[in-house]
Design a protein around this motif. Structure first.
Motif, PDB file in Angstrom:
ATOM      1  N   PRO A 197       0.866  -1.181  -0.013  1.00 24.17           N
ATOM      2  CA  PRO A 197       0.106  -0.133   0.117  1.00 24.17           C
ATOM      3  C   PRO A 197       0.753   1.374  -0.221  1.00 24.17           C
ATOM      4  N   THR A 198       0.247   2.367  -0.352  1.00 31.15           N
ATOM      5  CA  THR A 198       1.141   3.659  -0.583  1.00 31.15           C
ATOM      6  C   THR A 198       0.521   4.542   0.808  1.00 31.15           C
TER       7      THR A 198
ATOM      8  N   ARG C  26       3.827  11.257  -4.100  1.00 35.20           N
ATOM      9  CA  ARG C  26       3.944  10.351  -5.152  1.00 35.20           C
ATOM     10  C   ARG C  26       3.481   9.031  -5.077  1.00 35.20           C
ATOM     11  N   HIS C  28       5.019   6.252  -4.427  1.00 33.16           N
ATOM     12  CA  HIS C  28       5.784   5.318  -3.375  1.00 33.16           C
ATOM     13  C   HIS C  28       5.119   4.646  -2.651  1.00 33.16           C
ATOM     14  N   ASP C  29       5.277   3.300  -2.455  1.00 33.88           N
ATOM     15  CA  ASP C  29       4.604   2.542  -1.480  1.00 33.88           C
ATOM     16  C   ASP C  29       5.220   2.842  -0.100  1.00 33.88           C
ATOM     17  N   LEU C  30       4.538   2.023   0.822  1.00 37.60           N
ATOM     18  CA  LEU C  30       5.100   2.305   2.136  1.00 37.60           C
ATOM     19  C   LEU C  30       6.653   1.916   2.358  1.00 37.60           C
ATOM     20  N   PHE C  31       7.163   1.048   1.561  1.00 36.73           N
ATOM     21  CA  PHE C  31       8.529   0.564   1.795  1.00 36.73           C
ATOM     22  C   PHE C  31       9.403   1.679   1.220  1.00 36.73           C
ATOM     23  N   GLY C  32       8.883   2.111  -0.095  1.00 42.65           N
ATOM     24  CA  GLY C  32       9.737   3.427  -0.393  1.00 42.65           C
ATOM     25  C   GLY C  32       9.753   4.707   0.323  1.00 42.65           C
ATOM     26  N   PHE C  35      12.077   3.862   3.190  1.00 43.06           N
ATOM     27  CA  PHE C  35      13.447   4.063   2.908  1.00 43.06           C
ATOM     28  C   PHE C  35      13.850   5.337   2.812  1.00 43.06           C
ATOM     29  N   THR C  36      13.148   6.219   2.206  1.00 45.67           N
ATOM     30  CA  THR C  36      13.507   7.657   2.015  1.00 45.67           C
ATOM     31  C   THR C  36      13.793   8.238   3.486  1.00 45.67           C
ATOM     32  N   PHE C  38      14.641   6.428   6.058  1.00 46.84           N
ATOM     33  CA  PHE C  38      15.996   6.119   6.720  1.00 46.84           C
ATOM     34  C   PHE C  38      17.127   6.816   6.181  1.00 46.84           C
ATOM     35  N   ILE C  39      17.039   6.948   4.725  1.00 47.24           N
ATOM     36  CA  ILE C  39      18.357   7.762   4.200  1.00 47.24           C
ATOM     37  C   ILE C  39      18.321   9.128   4.578  1.00 47.24           C
ATOM     38  N   LEU C  66      18.981   3.334  14.855  1.00 44.97           N
ATOM     39  CA  LEU C  66      17.950   2.515  13.897  1.00 44.97           C
ATOM     40  C   LEU C  66      16.636   2.458  14.616  1.00 44.97           C
ATOM     41  N   TYR C  67      16.450   2.040  15.911  1.00 43.47           N
ATOM     42  CA  TYR C  67      15.207   2.016  16.358  1.00 43.47           C
ATOM     43  C   TYR C  67      14.506   3.424  16.539  1.00 43.47           C
ATOM     44  N   THR C  76       4.580   7.882  11.611  1.00 36.96           N
ATOM     45  CA  THR C  76       4.094   8.240  10.211  1.00 36.96           C
ATOM     46  C   THR C  76       3.334   7.550   9.462  1.00 36.96           C
ATOM     47  N   PHE C  77       3.324   6.069   9.511  1.00 40.68           N
ATOM     48  CA  PHE C  77       2.413   5.140   9.035  1.00 40.68           C
ATOM     49  C   PHE C  77       1.008   5.029   9.534  1.00 40.68           C
ATOM     50  N   PHE C  80      -0.684   8.721   9.962  1.00 44.46           N
ATOM     51  CA  PHE C  80      -0.476   9.351   8.789  1.00 44.46           C
ATOM     52  C   PHE C  80      -1.269  10.727   8.656  1.00 44.46           C
TER      53      PHE C  80
END
Lengths: 200, 200, 200
Positions: A197-198, C26, C28-32, C35-36, C38-39, C66-67, C76-77, C80
């Motif tokens: 999901p997004t 955009r 981007h999915d949850l993983f994207g 990832f951003t 994190f970066i 990391l935690y 965030t998720f 949201f």
């Protein structure tokens, strides 16, 4: 030459091919295609080793990896029309490659004495960051951010490897399970056009 | 201060100018122009040293390189209309710069005990990756991937240097031959709009 | 757990949130998004430490970072719609974050024995390069190159800290002055839409 080393060289060979082909719809010349093939093949492992401070980088300590890349690039250039028609086969090799490099990256990070949380991230980086760097240099949206399940499959496999490892599963069977899982997730996601999901 | 060191500082000065000018058609402010000038000047050598684990990076161990960059940026800002009209001159300086930095990068890599295959790649990286990073940050297609012969000229010169070095040619004449070759390839390619073939 | 360490973890938490939100317009999915996030959170400090050769990187030596990132992403998720409405609050946290990380980066670089010129640049890098890497990966023009005063505020604060430090000002008051200055410059520039001149 043991099996793992042979597989690493073969994986590097195929990563170079898929990297060089990634630019075929553009005006890049042979040199540009070779450069992206090179970056795709060494980018992920190099970034992992730089982040961990694990010198020398793999391809610098052992130039056979450079020759594997060179062989992949020459193969692409000489047999281009043939190779370009094998996209489906290359997709399979890419899937095998990211699965294999993920778990190798996890094992290398653990062997260097780092924590499992770090190993999971470095496993995923090993597999996908070569492609991310390539896409960034060529102004593409990295595959990571496109809808398909890609890096998340690698991260899942890395975590599963670490959990099974923690509970004492033997290395060989753990490799088999975690690598197969990454391949399975990726194939199922592509086949059924699954995506995460997004953020709405 | 020996000649080589003086040339390195001068090369850094001109790389900073050409980097700052690279953004002049855009809305970047002075700070953005300065930042891209900085990245262009230090990017290639820094990436080379990070990949090789050769710490400290050149400009961190010797801040005179920072002052050379600063002087280049100030020159660009103060004499902007003049500098911008000197594009042809700057193209010459850029060509001299990449030729010179390629061979310096090759020599540094060899001096650190790495293999010639690695030295050839690191020579090219020294010369062109500053511009590649700059173009990537500013969302341009890196010059590497545009049609002109650029990085391939550097790689050719690096390989020629290594071959002549292997066969015992003296350093001074080898520098002269390989640096001239890079400049010649680049000038001929630009003059006659030569380019490498593409993957059709 | 001392105050500085707590502030670093909190800053990392908020950087992860602002990074994850940066991609919300955009596909981007949850993983994207994760990832951003994190970066964005680790990119600046990681680049600083890689450039300085200061291993292990902060988040690799101490997985609590990391935690903190993971907590930011989960926040965030899960929340949201709420978090997305708090953009103004997040802008404030981002401003506090870059001010704080700039000066921490300066202090770390000095503590490692590097020159003040290097410390000023590394302070700015610590604060802004996470966002620059994120924007580059997602094909945005980095905030650095947009009109607002952003990285230049960090660099100014870093230089002021170094000057005051050179003249013997105590650390606590210097932190207060230089961090406040960065925040002030940023807020004034955004409020009054100030920007630096461009190369015409």
């Amino acid at each position: 030459m043991d099996l793992q080393y042979a597989l690493e060289l073969i994986g590097t060979f195929f990563f170079a091919i898929s990297g060089a082909l990634a630019v075929q719809n553009r005006e890049h010349d042979l040199f540009g295609a070779g450069f992206t093939g090179f970056i795709t093949a060494i980018g992920g492992g190099s970034l992992r080793d730089i982040i961990l401070g694990a010198y020398p980088l793999v391809w610098i300590g052992n130039v056979n990896f450079l020759y594997a890349i060179f062989a992949g690039l020459i193969t692409t250039f000489v047999f281009f029309p043939l190779v370009a028609r094998l996209r489906k086969t290359l997709f399979l090799f890419d899937t095998l490659g990211i699965a294999f490099f993920t778990i190798l990256g996890v094992e290398k990070t653990l062997a260097l004495g780092f924590r499992p949380e770090v190993a999971a991230i470095m496993g995923m980086f090993s597999a996908v960051m070569g492609g991310v760097i390539r896409d960034t240099l060529t102004n593409e949206i990295p595959i990571l951010f496109r809808k398909e399940v890609y890096a998340s499959a690698c991260l899942t496999g890395a975590v599963v490897y670490l959990v099974l490892n923690y509970y004492g599963m033997g290395r060989n069977i753990n490799l088999l399970v975690s690598i197969s899982l990454i391949i399975l997730i990726r194939l199922v996601a592509v086949r059924f056009k699954l995506s995460l999901p997004t953020l709405k």
